[in-house]
Design a protein around this motif. Structure first.
Motif, short mmCIF file in Angstrom:
data_model
loop_
_atom_site.label_atom_id
_atom_site.label_comp_id
_atom_site.label_asym_id
_atom_site.label_seq_id
_atom_site.Cartn_x
_atom_site.Cartn_y
_atom_site.Cartn_z
N GLY A 72 -7.84 3.36 -6.50
CA GLY A 72 -7.42 4.67 -6.96
C GLY A 72 -6.33 4.55 -8.01
O GLY A 72 -6.45 5.05 -9.12
N LEU A 73 -5.25 3.82 -7.65
CA LEU A 73 -4.13 3.68 -8.56
C LEU A 73 -3.32 2.44 -8.21
O LEU A 73 -3.13 2.11 -7.04
CB LEU A 73 -3.22 4.92 -8.48
N CYS A 74 -2.85 1.74 -9.26
CA CYS A 74 -2.03 0.54 -9.11
C CYS A 74 -0.73 0.76 -9.88
O CYS A 74 -0.75 0.95 -11.10
CB CYS A 74 -2.79 -0.67 -9.67
N ASN A 75 0.40 0.76 -9.17
CA ASN A 75 1.70 0.95 -9.80
C ASN A 75 2.30 -0.39 -10.20
O ASN A 75 2.25 -1.35 -9.42
CB ASN A 75 2.66 1.65 -8.85
N HIS A 81 -4.24 2.92 -3.04
CA HIS A 81 -3.10 3.02 -3.96
C HIS A 81 -2.07 2.01 -3.52
O HIS A 81 -1.75 1.92 -2.33
CB HIS A 81 -2.55 4.46 -3.91
N TYR A 82 -1.55 1.22 -4.45
CA TYR A 82 -0.52 0.25 -4.08
C TYR A 82 0.41 -0.01 -5.26
O TYR A 82 0.09 0.30 -6.42
CB TYR A 82 -1.13 -1.07 -3.60
N LYS A 140 -1.91 7.88 1.03
CA LYS A 140 -2.04 9.25 0.54
C LYS A 140 -2.30 10.16 1.73
O LYS A 140 -3.31 10.04 2.42
CB LYS A 140 -3.19 9.34 -0.47
N TYR A 164 -8.03 6.49 0.34
CA TYR A 164 -7.61 6.34 -1.07
C TYR A 164 -6.79 5.06 -1.22
O TYR A 164 -5.82 4.84 -0.51
CB TYR A 164 -6.79 7.55 -1.48
N CYS A 223 -0.49 2.91 -13.16
CA CYS A 223 0.66 3.81 -13.20
C CYS A 223 1.90 2.97 -13.44
O CYS A 223 2.21 2.08 -12.65
CB CYS A 223 0.77 4.59 -11.88
N ARG A 264 0.82 -1.20 0.00
CA ARG A 264 0.00 0.00 0.00
C ARG A 264 0.86 1.26 0.00
O ARG A 264 1.96 1.31 0.57
CB ARG A 264 -0.92 0.01 1.22
N GLY A 296 2.69 11.00 -0.85
CA GLY A 296 2.54 9.55 -0.77
C GLY A 296 3.61 8.91 0.09
O GLY A 296 4.79 9.28 0.01
N LYS A 300 -6.54 3.30 -14.07
CA LYS A 300 -6.18 2.81 -12.74
C LYS A 300 -4.70 2.42 -12.66
O LYS A 300 -4.23 2.02 -11.60
CB LYS A 300 -7.01 1.58 -12.38
#
Length: 343
Positions: A168-171, A112-113, A104, A110, A203, A101, A310, A201
């Motif tokens: 939110g967002l997946c790197n 995001h991971y 944020k 939020y 990144c 994770r 972050g 979604k």
């Protein structure tokens, strides 16, 4: 070696007249002897490539013979064995996706991971990337592994629509070898075109050094994926010597501060100043700044006070199987005081 030196001289005397003039040709040559000690053809090609790189580093236009000692040869043999285990793990579906994770600041809900890869060996043992990635990169297998990981990720997210709605967002990381390979970009673009709902979604993370060493290809990759709705992150930012000069040429959305600076910032004034400078630079360029290797709640609070948006590390959450994260009831991220090595 005398034959090859004569070849270098002859090539240096060749000319190719064109309208702008006659460019001079140079040649760097790497040589490896084929002996009973060589584990396989892949090893021989890698050794020759290493020798060629040494010729370039020594000033180009020369011949360099591979001359590693017995210990180095044994290490290369072990690397070849590790590479074979990675190949078998991909074929037998034993490459596993984990996630860590990224909190944020100011928005604990939020989601995001970053997606991380692990390899389960045939005997059931779990291997971290540091145990197999050096061999993967040295032997030019990073593109195949990146394709495999992306395929696993897309297939997993496709069957988790409720999770994707909350996401939110997946790197996901992309290697330097993949950035430089046109067929990999075509593969990614095809995935995104067939899964447009997932593009916003995602990144893609590229290390700063990989982006700078493949600047033209990196820019083409960034432009292509951003045009399809994805975001881009520059990982390990600050580790290179020319970070700030190249930054304007790489339109990233997120800067991830090199964890070595974050880890030492509570005891090293230079690391602390570097983190502050990157944070301020990110704000000026309207980029989100993420700090890795956040190992204590105290460091997390200091980073938040600096304006870092972050936070990623053991003080936030340890890596866990992606399946567990996607199936679990989502909860806000809480900072904890657990210390440990970076994830």
């Amino acid at each position: 070696k005398r034959v090859l030196q004569r070849l270098v001289r002859n090539l240096g005397q060749a000319t190719f007249p064109i309208s702008e003039g006659s460019p001079q040709l140079s040649c760097s040559i790497g040589v490896v002897e084929v002996t009973a000690d060589a584990p396989d053809v892949n090893w021989l090609m890698s050794a020759a490539d290493s020798a060629c790189y040494a010729a370039k580093q020594a000033g180009r236009n020369r011949v360099h013979c591979f001359n590693e000692d017995r210990l180095a040869l044994d290490e290369r043999r072990h690397e070849a064995e590790r590479l074979q285990r990675v190949s078998r793990a991909m074929a037998e579906n034993r490459m596993l996706l984990y996630a860590q994770r990224i909190a944020k600041v100011g928005d604990p809900g939020y989601l995001h991971y970053e997606v991380l890869v692990r390899m389960r060996d045939a005997d059931g043992a779990l291997h971290l990337p540091g145990q197999f990635m050096p061999a993967v990169e040295r032997y030019g297998m990073a593109v195949a592994l990146d394709r495999h990981v992306l395929g696993l990720l897309f297939r997993h997210l496709q069957v988790c629509p409720a999770h994707v709605r909350q996401l939110g967002l997946c790197n996901v990381n992309v290697s330097a070898q993949s950035i430089a390979e046109p067929s990999f970009l075509a593969f990614v673009c095809d995935l995104l075109e067939r899964n447009r709902a997932l593009a916003a979604k995602l990144c893609f993370e590229v290390t700063e050094t990989a982006a700078i060493s493949n600047l033209t290809q990196a820019r083409a990759f960034i432009d292509a994926v951003k045009a399809r709705g994805c975001r881009m992150a520059l990982d390990d930012f600050g580790s290179g010597l020319s970070s700030f000069g190249y930054l304007r040429q790489l339109p990233a959305d997120i800067l991830k501060i090199d964890g070595a600076f974050v880890r030492d910032m509570d005891t090293d004034a230079v690391s602390r100043a570097t983190v502050r400078a990157i944070s301020e630079l990110g704000r000026e360029l309207q980029m989100e700044v993420v700090a890795e290797w956040v190992e204590t709640a105290e460091v997390a609070q200091t980073l938040a006070d600096m304006g870092v948006e972050g936070l990623q590390g053991y003080a936030i959450e340890r890596p866990q199987p992606l399946e567990r994260l996607t199936l679990a009831n989502q909860r806000p991220v809480r900072l904890v005081g657990t210390q440990g090595p970076p994830g």
